[in-house]
Scaffold this active site. Structure first.
Site, PDB file in Angstrom:
ATOM      1  N   GLY A 107       0.809  -1.206   0.000  1.00  0.00           N
ATOM      2  CA  GLY A 107       0.000   0.000   0.000  1.00  0.00           C
ATOM      3  C   GLY A 107       0.842   1.256   0.000  1.00  0.00           C
ATOM      4  O   GLY A 107       0.320   2.348   0.073  1.00  0.00           O
ATOM      5  N   CYS A 108       2.155   1.130  -0.100  1.00  0.00           N
ATOM      6  CA  CYS A 108       3.056   2.285  -0.081  1.00  0.00           C
ATOM      7  C   CYS A 108       3.392   2.664  -1.506  1.00  0.00           C
ATOM      8  O   CYS A 108       3.963   1.867  -2.237  1.00  0.00           O
ATOM      9  CB  CYS A 108       4.322   1.945   0.690  1.00  0.00           C
ATOM     10  SG  CYS A 108       5.624   3.170   0.511  1.00  0.00           S
ATOM     11  N   GLY A 109       3.054   3.866  -1.911  1.00  0.00           N
ATOM     12  CA  GLY A 109       3.272   4.294  -3.276  1.00  0.00           C
ATOM     13  C   GLY A 109       4.721   4.461  -3.661  1.00  0.00           C
ATOM     14  O   GLY A 109       5.031   4.667  -4.826  1.00  0.00           O
ATOM     15  N   CYS A 111       7.135   2.150  -2.566  1.00  0.00           N
ATOM     16  CA  CYS A 111       7.852   0.896  -2.378  1.00  0.00           C
ATOM     17  C   CYS A 111       8.312   0.276  -3.685  1.00  0.00           C
ATOM     18  O   CYS A 111       9.253  -0.500  -3.696  1.00  0.00           O
ATOM     19  CB  CYS A 111       6.970  -0.103  -1.627  1.00  0.00           C
ATOM     20  SG  CYS A 111       6.647   0.379   0.080  1.00  0.00           S
TER      21      CYS A 111
END
Length: 269
Positions: A107-109, A111
């Site tokens: 969910g980390c843009g 990563c």
């Protein structure tokens, strides 16, 4: 879409066992496509997906403005959900520059970006500076729980909210991912701060959370948890006020560009 599921559980104390039911937050894989090109797979709460798609397109710098997002289609498929986002020709030119070299599963843009240099992404205009009365922040903190029905049921989600300068919460979003919740909120408010006010998140303030707030031109971001050094540096360099460890009786000002003292958090520079 279903956001929680009842599960049979056993509650164990030191000397007793009790059977019961517990609501568990739904986490689903959501594939994001821009103009038919696979971009990322986000693990997230399957609600407010059109708002998420708009916010994500903006904070990923695919869309420069909300008008760049022409259409959003939400499709249920056997493996999960596909968000098919159609963007303008100008925005389409940016897809190739931002397509991930690996799938993000957190969910980390950030990563899945290809290199450290990709962190240096241009920002739109700086937030409009304004002073925020500390009492407004306390008002918003007190009201926040009422805007977190899924977390009350499951205890497993984050929330992001936009509050006016009097502390009234105008919009709020929940998700199992804190980044996703903020993207949903940004989509809900049309891509940018709708007027005087501030953002409030029930999480730590990381670099990316600060970056998303800056894309949405929020003058102030308030977090219930602590910030990171990169978040503070990013905020200082681009005019974002940061308040952290915000509780019902206290808060910590990390960045107050004007050095305001007692009554307000002044983000003017």
């Amino acid at each position: 879409m279903t956001t929680s599921r009842e599960e049979t559980v056993r509650s164990l104390s030191r000397d007793a066992t009790e059977a019961g039911q517990r609501a568990i937050a739904v986490e689903a894989p959501v594939a994001v496509e821009f103009n038919g090109i696979g971009y990322a797979v986000m693990m997230m709460t399957p609600a407010d997906l059109p708002a998420f798609a708009l916010g994500f397109a903006l904070t990923e710098r695919i869309a420069a403005t909300p008008d760049d997002v022409i259409d959003i289609d939400v499709a249920d498929v056997p493996a999960g959900i596909v968000l098919r986002v159609t963007v303008s020709p100008d925005a389409a030119k940016r897809i190739g520059e931002r397509v991930r070299h690996r799938t993000s599963d957190t969910g980390c843009g950030l990563c899945g970006i290809a290199s450290l240099e990709s962190l240096e992404r241009p920002l739109p205009r700086r937030p409009k500076p304004m002073a925020i009365d500390r009492q407004a922040i306390f008002v918003a903190l007190e009201a926040m729980r009422a805007h977190q029905p899924l977390n009350r049921a499951t205890g497993a989600t984050h929330a992001a909210a936009w509050a006016g300068d009097d502390g009234t919460i105008a919009a709020a979003a929940e998700d199992v991912g804190r980044h996703n919740a903020l993207d949903k909120l940004i989509g809900m408010i049309g891509g940018s701060a709708p007027g005087p006010g501030f953002g409030l998140v029930t999480s730590r303030i990381s670099f990316e959370m600060a970056d998303k707030a800056l894309v949405a031109r929020m003058p102030l971001l308030v977090g219930i948890s602590a910030p990171t050094t990169m978040a503070v540096d990013h905020a200082r360099g681009n005019g974002l006020g940061v308040v952290a460890l915000a509780r019902g009786d206290s808060m910590l000002v990390l960045h107050d560009p004007a050095g305001a003292a007692s009554e307000v958090i002044d983000t003017s520079s």
